[in-house]
Each structure stands twice: as structure tokens, then as C-alpha cells.
Design a protein around this motif. Structure first.
Motif, PDB file in Angstrom:
ATOM      1  N   ALA A 213      -6.462  -3.972  -2.374  1.00 53.43           N
ATOM      2  CA  ALA A 213      -5.995  -2.592  -2.586  1.00 53.43           C
ATOM      3  C   ALA A 213      -6.723  -1.958  -3.763  1.00 53.43           C
ATOM      4  CB  ALA A 213      -4.485  -2.591  -2.820  1.00 53.43           C
TER       5      ALA A 213
ATOM      6  N   ASP B 213       2.215   1.914  -3.320  1.00 54.78           N
ATOM      7  CA  ASP B 213       1.162   2.436  -4.201  1.00 54.78           C
ATOM      8  C   ASP B 213       0.759   3.865  -3.839  1.00 54.78           C
ATOM      9  OD1 ASP B 213       1.110   0.061  -5.547  1.00 54.78           O
ATOM     10  OD2 ASP B 213      -0.708  -0.709  -4.607  1.00 54.78           O
TER      11      ASP B 213
ATOM     12  N   LEU C 173       0.832  -1.208   0.000  1.00 53.30           N
ATOM     13  CA  LEU C 173       0.000   0.000   0.000  1.00 53.30           C
ATOM     14  C   LEU C 173       0.863   1.252   0.000  1.00 53.30           C
ATOM     15  CD1 LEU C 173      -2.738  -1.117   2.564  1.00 53.30           C
ATOM     16  CD2 LEU C 173      -3.027  -0.863   0.096  1.00 53.30           C
ATOM     17  N   GLU C 174       1.941   1.239   0.771  1.00 50.56           N
ATOM     18  CA  GLU C 174       2.831   2.400   0.799  1.00 50.56           C
ATOM     19  C   GLU C 174       3.514   2.599  -0.552  1.00 50.56           C
ATOM     20  OE1 GLU C 174       3.984   2.542   5.563  1.00 50.56           O
ATOM     21  OE2 GLU C 174       5.368   1.613   4.118  1.00 50.56           O
TER      22      GLU C 174
ATOM     23  N   GLU D 222      -9.296   1.268  -3.486  1.00 51.95           N
ATOM     24  CA  GLU D 222      -9.040   2.507  -4.222  1.00 51.95           C
ATOM     25  C   GLU D 222     -10.238   2.938  -5.041  1.00 51.95           C
ATOM     26  OE1 GLU D 222      -4.916   3.613  -5.682  1.00 51.95           O
ATOM     27  OE2 GLU D 222      -4.828   1.421  -5.812  1.00 51.95           O
TER      28      GLU D 222
ATOM     29  N   ILE E 165      -0.691   4.807  -0.973  1.00 48.30           N
ATOM     30  CA  ILE E 165      -1.917   4.892  -0.154  1.00 48.30           C
ATOM     31  C   ILE E 165      -1.673   4.185   1.191  1.00 48.30           C
ATOM     32  CG2 ILE E 165      -3.579   5.150  -2.031  1.00 48.30           C
ATOM     33  CD1 ILE E 165      -4.126   2.113  -1.769  1.00 48.30           C
TER      34      ILE E 165
ATOM     35  N   PRO F 291     -10.452   6.030   4.556  1.00 51.05           N
ATOM     36  CA  PRO F 291      -9.785   6.306   3.279  1.00 51.05           C
ATOM     37  C   PRO F 291      -9.265   5.004   2.666  1.00 51.05           C
ATOM     38  CG  PRO F 291      -8.380   6.943   5.104  1.00 51.05           C
ATOM     39  CD  PRO F 291      -9.698   6.561   5.705  1.00 51.05           C
ATOM     40  N   PRO F 292      -8.911   5.012   1.383  1.00 50.04           N
ATOM     41  CA  PRO F 292      -8.552   3.764   0.700  1.00 50.04           C
ATOM     42  C   PRO F 292      -7.450   2.956   1.379  1.00 50.04           C
ATOM     43  CG  PRO F 292      -8.862   5.511  -0.898  1.00 50.04           C
ATOM     44  CD  PRO F 292      -8.952   6.158   0.456  1.00 50.04           C
ATOM     45  N   GLY F 293      -6.348   3.604   1.760  1.00 50.94           N
ATOM     46  CA  GLY F 293      -5.239   2.859   2.342  1.00 50.94           C
ATOM     47  C   GLY F 293      -5.606   2.187   3.646  1.00 50.94           C
ATOM     48  N   THR F 294      -6.259   2.919   4.544  1.00 46.55           N
ATOM     49  CA  THR F 294      -6.664   2.358   5.835  1.00 46.55           C
ATOM     50  C   THR F 294      -7.751   1.306   5.644  1.00 46.55           C
ATOM     51  OG1 THR F 294      -6.111   4.446   6.926  1.00 46.55           O
ATOM     52  CG2 THR F 294      -7.543   2.931   8.131  1.00 46.55           C
TER      53      THR F 294
END
Length: 326
Positions: free
Chosen positions: A319, A122, A119-120, A323, A124, A263-266
Motif C-alpha cells: 500500500a 487508508d 486500503l479502504e 501510494e 484508497i 490508481p494507488p488503491g487498485t
């Protein structure tokens, strides 16, 4: 589709594929157990430190409490869903269905660490306090699994003469298992030290993190593939459920993330936690509390099927969905 392909072709995932391919080809490639254990300790410390550091910089968000509570509830509840599927489709007896179901309510720290790295990369990355949510989601599923297997809370504890239960206290294994103690402790250290205290150790815990993760996933690929090769009691229905249950759990996690406005990442990290299956803490607890349960079955399902599925397919999928929908 382009983002999914990029994630699938990241070195982190490809090193896992390399390890699995080497094991299936019966190569003598190996990562010494002590090296793999050292890498594991390093990764747990690094992810905990960075989580605490992020919280120290941003402060505790109001969402942390709601997500933590949701994680606790889901960790306790998801094994019941898995239990129904295991009983109805795989026709497992209550003892083994409860033992297996516990793995699918608890969490895999390595899956989470890998997911955070992806994720990081990417762009996010999830909130740092998700490390605390991970810790909260470790234990409730173990309690659920034991309740399902034994039908009562009364037998959970130090029981020597009760059929199916081990000699030592299950609570020590549940509450003091190494990975969670290290994660929570490192999180607290990062929170206390803050950016100034973290700066001197940043080269070790930030710059080398992704390379160490690649080597660790190489060892996990070798281990998962060899465990699959050695599986004796694994049937097609078990393989199917080891893929379907994580997908269902991820969908539940997505719905909760949507309702909580993550949010998307979380949200993706929460989906990863819900979809992951423990293959360290829960097996240790089950072997202690339910020694008559089939360890070959629950280890083969969680480690040899679900873990590779989540690493290779699940994380990129979760992921991508997060998103688009969160």
C-alpha cells in the motif's frame, strides 16, 4: 513511515498477531472450526456484494478488461518463475517444485479481503471490479503447476492409474471451489441488486464487516502459527523463498499496474493479488491431482510463512509503495 505504522497498528492486523502469539505461547485460546468457517463465508459474501454494488453504481470501467487479462497472464506465468527459484535454490524435485509453485501464482482470498479493508481504512479503496480479477486469477496457476509437475497437459484430468494423480476430476475442484463460487455469485447479486436492493442488508454486510474480519484473522493467526510449529520439512531456504517469491511477484504486479495506469488503491490491490499465495483452493487441487507431492511443505510455505508475512508486512508495504509510485 507514519502511514505504514498506522496500518501495522490497525486492529485487523493486530488481531492476527494476537492469534499467532497465543498459538506460539501454547495458549488454549481457540476459535471453533465451524465459527471460523461461518466467518469466512460471511467475509466472502460481503466483499463480493460490495464489489458488485460499486460496479452497479459506476458501471464497468475500460480498465477492467485490461487488468483482468493481465491477471490471467500473470497467474499462468508466475508459477514458472517460482518453479525456477524452487529448483535452483531449494533443489526440489519437479513434482514438489510444480506443486509449490502453483500456490504462488494463484491467490489468497483472505489476503485480498484483508488488503481491501486496510486500503479502504487508508482512504484508497480499490475498484469494485477487482473481485472479478481475483476470480480470474484463481485457476491458471493450478494448470501451470500441474504442467510443471507432470511436464504435459495431457495428464490433467480424470486419471486413476497415472502415478501421482488422484482419482477424481481436477477440473471440478478448480472451477467449482467454494470461495470463488461465493465471491462471484455475491458479486453478481450486488451488481443486479444495486444500491436500492443492497440498502436493507447494508447493516449486516457493511457495519459488521471489520469486526468479523478481526475475529476471522484471530483464527487465522492461531492456525498459521500452529501449522508452523508442526512443520517438519521446512528448511531455512524454504522460509526465505516463501518471503522472496511474494516480493518478486508484488514487484511484477507493481510494474504492470504502472504500465496500465492504475490508481494507488487498485494498483495496491493488484500487487496484493500477485503477492498472495493460495492455501485453500490450490492445496485442495494439488492433493487431488498430485497426492505424492509433499502437502506439509506447500501448506507450511503458503499458510505458515507467506500468509502471515503478507498480512503483517506485505499489505502495509504494498500500500505504501503504491501510494508513492502510482
Amino acid at each position: 513511515m507514519a502511514e505504514l505504522t498506522t496500518t501495522l497498528l490497525s486492529p485487523v492486523i493486530l488481531f492476527f498477531v494476537l492469534g499467532a502469539a497465543a498459538a506460539f505461547a501454547r495458549s488454549d485460546l481457540d476459535v471453533p472450526e465451524q465459527v471460523a468457517k461461518g466467518l469466512s463465508l460471511y467475509l466472502m459474501a460481503a466483499i463480493g456484494l460490495k464489489g458488485g454494488l460499486e460496479v452497479s453504481k459506476a458501471g464497468f470501467e475500460t480498465q477492467m478488461l485490461s487488468v483482468g487479462l493481465a491477471g490471467l497472464v500473470l497467474s499462468f506465468a508466475l508459477p514458472f518463475l517460482g518453479y525456477v527459484l524452487l529448483r535452483a535454490l531449494a533443489h526440489l524435485d519437479p513434482l514438489n517444485a510444480g506443486a509449490v509453485a502453483a500456490h504462488y501464482g494463484s491467490v489468497s482470498v483472505v489476503t485480498f479481503v484483508t488488503g481491501v479493508a486496510v486500503l479502504e481504512s487508508d482512504g484508497i479503496g480499490p475498484a469494485g471490479w477487482m473481485v472479478a480479477v481475483l476470480a480470474l486469477m484463481e485457476t491458471p496457476a493450478i494448470i501451470s503447476g500441474l504442467v510443471l509437475a507432470r511436464g504435459t497437459l495431457g495428464n490433467i484430468g480424470r486419471t486413476r492409474n497415472v502415478e501421482g494423480f488422484g482419482e477424481h476430476s481436477i477440473w471440478r475442484e478448480v472451477l467449482l471451489n467454494g470461495p470463488v463460487v461465493l465471491l462471484v455469485g455475491a458479486f453478481a447479486i450486488g451488481l443486479i441488486a444495486g444500491p436500492a436492493g443492497y440498502a436493507p442488508v447494508a447493516p449486516l454486510f457493511t457495519d459488521l464487516f471489520r469486526g468479523a474480519l478481526c475475529l476471522f484473522l484471530l483464527s487465522m493467526g492461531l492456525l498459521a502459527a500452529r501449522r508452523l510449529r508442526e512443520a517438519r520439512n521446512l528448511k531455512p531456504v524454504h522460509v526465505m523463498l516463501a518471503v522472496v517469491i511474494p516480493l518478486i511477484n508484488a514487484a511484477v504486479g507493481l510494474a504492470v499496474a504502472f504500465l496500465l495506469g492504475l490508481p494507488p488503491g487498485t494498483g495496491a490491490a493488484f500487487m496484493i493479488l500477485c503477492a498472495s499465495a493460495s492455501y485453500i483452493a490450490v492445496p485442495a487441487a494439488m492433493q487431488l491431482a498430485l497426492p505424492r507431492a509433499d502437502a506439509g511443505l506447500y501448506l507450511a510455505m503458503s499458510l505458515a510463512i507467506t500468509f502471515p508475512f503478507n498480512i503483517i508486512v506485505g499489505i502495509p508495504l504494498y500500500a505504501g509503495i503504491a501510494e508513492r509510485l502510482l
